[in-house]
Design an enzyme around this catalytic site. Sequence first.
Site, mmCIF file in Angstrom:
data_model
loop_
_atom_site.group_PDB
_atom_site.id
_atom_site.type_symbol
_atom_site.label_atom_id
_atom_site.label_comp_id
_atom_site.label_asym_id
_atom_site.label_seq_id
_atom_site.Cartn_x
_atom_site.Cartn_y
_atom_site.Cartn_z
ATOM 1 N N GLU A 1 -3.451 6.940 2.573
ATOM 2 C CA GLU A 1 -2.501 7.043 3.352
ATOM 3 C C GLU A 1 -1.608 5.935 3.494
ATOM 4 O OE1 GLU A 1 -5.892 9.415 5.092
ATOM 5 O OE2 GLU A 1 -5.642 7.930 3.901
ATOM 6 N N GLU B 1 -11.865 12.182 5.429
ATOM 7 C CA GLU B 1 -11.845 12.122 6.822
ATOM 8 C C GLU B 1 -12.858 12.980 7.311
ATOM 9 O OE1 GLU B 1 -11.319 9.668 8.921
ATOM 10 O OE2 GLU B 1 -10.271 8.215 7.830
#
Length: 233
Positions: A125, A105
């Site tokens: 995730e 990210e």
Amino acid sequence: MTGSDSGIAWVRIDGSGPHNLLDAGALSALTRILARFVDAPPAAVMLHGGESFSAGADLAELGHMNAEEFAGLLDTELDLYELVERLPCPTVAVVRKWCQGSGAELALACDIRIAGESARFCLPEVAAGFPAPVHRLARLVPPGVATELVLTGRRMGAEEAVKAGLYTQVVPDSELDAAAFRLAERLAVLPSPAAVATTKEWLRQARAGEPFDRDALRARATSIFSDWLDGRR
């Protein structure tokens, strides 16, 4: 954690363990360093992790948190990504080995991403039981690719990632530092920080689907043109 050369800020991720896990301390340290560049930007920020960019969150640390502490950590992460994205100068992620989870990210928040052949892009995730913040990924790759990556958590190699649009360039690991320096040299000689900052702002607006404001564009471009003329006299 930082170094400067020819107006370029080289910022090293100083996470925990051999793969630069982004624990609370590393996130806060990066935020403090990068926040200095909001009002006093260098020619560019080169963000790197040394031997490994970052393998993301420290799951051991997360396991000792309560919900309130986790929410605070998530706010710190999201604030960092937005800070990187909104810096007025170019930002470059120099990726070697792991680029995973919150590390991925962070790389996606940068303007440019160059990678060595060892780079592995992964958003694990969902596979680990957490929702994945995917809006930056979804802007860069086709919907099917984004969906498959986040739902399976598979590791994408560097060559596949550059074809998908996640990286702008892939080079052998032995040439990554040299490629990063060459890119830094090109960014260091851009003549107008105002033109860079304005163009970055327009790119953000376009990605967000904001309506085109012709009057605002004309006013900003004319102001920068006037500065350019003054510099030639």
